[in-house]
Write an enzyme that holds these catalytic residues in place. Structure first.
Site, PDB file in Angstrom:
ATOM      1  N   HIS A 104      34.102  45.186  41.687  1.00  0.00           N
ATOM      2  CA  HIS A 104      34.378  46.126  40.595  1.00  0.00           C
ATOM      3  C   HIS A 104      33.195  46.169  39.646  1.00  0.00           C
ATOM      4  O   HIS A 104      32.481  45.180  39.476  1.00  0.00           O
ATOM      5  CB  HIS A 104      35.651  45.739  39.835  1.00  0.00           C
ATOM      6  CG  HIS A 104      35.657  44.309  39.367  1.00  0.00           C
ATOM      7  ND1 HIS A 104      35.979  43.272  40.211  1.00  0.00           N
ATOM      8  CD2 HIS A 104      35.373  43.758  38.160  1.00  0.00           C
ATOM      9  CE1 HIS A 104      35.906  42.136  39.539  1.00  0.00           C
ATOM     10  NE2 HIS A 104      35.526  42.388  38.304  1.00  0.00           N
ATOM     11  N   HIS A 106      32.374  46.909  35.649  1.00  0.00           N
ATOM     12  CA  HIS A 106      32.901  47.059  34.298  1.00  0.00           C
ATOM     13  C   HIS A 106      32.126  48.183  33.611  1.00  0.00           C
ATOM     14  O   HIS A 106      30.887  48.211  33.668  1.00  0.00           O
ATOM     15  CB  HIS A 106      32.661  45.786  33.478  1.00  0.00           C
ATOM     16  CG  HIS A 106      33.386  44.574  33.988  1.00  0.00           C
ATOM     17  ND1 HIS A 106      34.519  44.082  33.404  1.00  0.00           N
ATOM     18  CD2 HIS A 106      33.121  43.751  35.037  1.00  0.00           C
ATOM     19  CE1 HIS A 106      34.923  43.001  34.057  1.00  0.00           C
ATOM     20  NE2 HIS A 106      34.092  42.775  35.063  1.00  0.00           N
TER      21      HIS A 106
HETATM   22  P1  AMP Z   1      35.479  39.700  36.757  1.00  0.00           P
HETATM   23  O1  AMP Z   1      36.075  39.421  38.116  1.00  0.00           O
HETATM   24  O2  AMP Z   1      35.121  38.415  36.084  1.00  0.00           O
HETATM   25  O3  AMP Z   1      34.379  40.682  36.755  1.00  0.00           O
HETATM   26  O4  AMP Z   1      36.569  40.325  35.807  1.00  0.00           O
HETATM   27  C1  AMP Z   1      37.843  40.748  36.180  1.00  0.00           C
HETATM   28  C2  AMP Z   1      38.319  41.671  35.099  1.00  0.00           C
HETATM   29  O5  AMP Z   1      39.593  42.146  35.487  1.00  0.00           O
HETATM   30  C3  AMP Z   1      38.486  41.036  33.710  1.00  0.00           C
HETATM   31  O6  AMP Z   1      37.755  41.807  32.775  1.00  0.00           O
HETATM   32  C4  AMP Z   1      39.982  41.091  33.460  1.00  0.00           C
HETATM   33  O7  AMP Z   1      40.279  41.348  32.117  1.00  0.00           O
HETATM   34  C5  AMP Z   1      40.422  42.231  34.359  1.00  0.00           C
HETATM   35  N1  AMP Z   1      41.775  42.173  34.859  1.00  0.00           N
HETATM   36  C6  AMP Z   1      42.424  41.103  35.376  1.00  0.00           C
HETATM   37  N2  AMP Z   1      43.658  41.462  35.782  1.00  0.00           N
HETATM   38  C7  AMP Z   1      43.785  42.786  35.544  1.00  0.00           C
HETATM   39  C8  AMP Z   1      44.831  43.744  35.742  1.00  0.00           C
HETATM   40  N3  AMP Z   1      45.999  43.408  36.278  1.00  0.00           N
HETATM   41  N4  AMP Z   1      44.612  45.026  35.365  1.00  0.00           N
HETATM   42  C9  AMP Z   1      43.430  45.381  34.803  1.00  0.00           C
HETATM   43  N5  AMP Z   1      42.420  44.525  34.589  1.00  0.00           N
HETATM   44  C10 AMP Z   1      42.587  43.251  34.946  1.00  0.00           C
END
Ligand code: AMP
Length: 144
Positions: A104, A106
């Site tokens: 993903h 951001h």
């Molecule tokens: P990362 O894998 O560290 O890049 O970040 C994962 C991102 O997913 C974080 O910013 C979380 O806040 C976000 N996140 C985790 N669970 C959910 C969810 N159910 N819906 C939307 N965002 C999420």
């Protein structure tokens, strides 16, 4: 060697409709939705529908189309949120800060003098997320 993709990660569950999200955009290959722990107002995530763990294993053609969607969402987030800039972040593996193992990007709207909140910090309330999503969806519609 790259680590295998786990189809039970939370974004795979969102893609299968097993858990909800505040959806912003969807096409054949891509889904974009609000981050539930926003680091700034309007923080969203862009993911491919194809299961890949991160940038280390994603097929190049999937990455190519994904980054074009990131650009589309970045423009809409900036316009919709009335932001002054946009930060794009992408983490790979735990040592780099990755916590969800479905690739993903951001997309984080930014304003002068406003620092990012911590990564994976505090949950936003759903009304706030929806209000911000409405602004970004309106900007996407205006761009269509
Ligand atoms: P990362 O894998 O560290 O890049 O970040 C994962 C991102 O997913 C974080 O910013 C979380 O806040 C976000 N996140 C985790 N669970 C959910 C969810 N159910 N819906 C939307 N965002 C999420």
């Amino acid at each position: 060697m790259s680590v295998a993709y786990d189809p039970n990660n939370i974004f795979a569950k969102i893609l299968r409709g097993e858990i909800p999200c505040e959806k912003l955009y969807e096409d054949e290959d891509t889904l974009a939705f609000m981050d539930v722990m926003p680091q700034a107002e309007g923080h969203l995530l862009v993911i491919p529908k194809l299961g890949a763990r991160n940038i280390l294993d994603v097929p190049p053609e999937v990455l190519s189309s994904l980054i074009l969607r990131v650009q589309k969402l970045a423009r809409a987030a900036k316009a919709g949120m009335g932001a002054e800039g946009v930060t794009i972040i992408q983490f790979n593996e735990p040592a780099a800060g990755q916590t969800v193992y479905h690739i993903h990007f951001h997309v984080i709207p930014r304003w002068e003098g406003i620092a990012l909140r911590p990564h994976s910090g505090k949950m936003a309330d759903s009304a706030t997320l929806k209000a911000h999503a409405d602004k970004i969806r309106a900007a996407l519609a205006a761009d269509a």
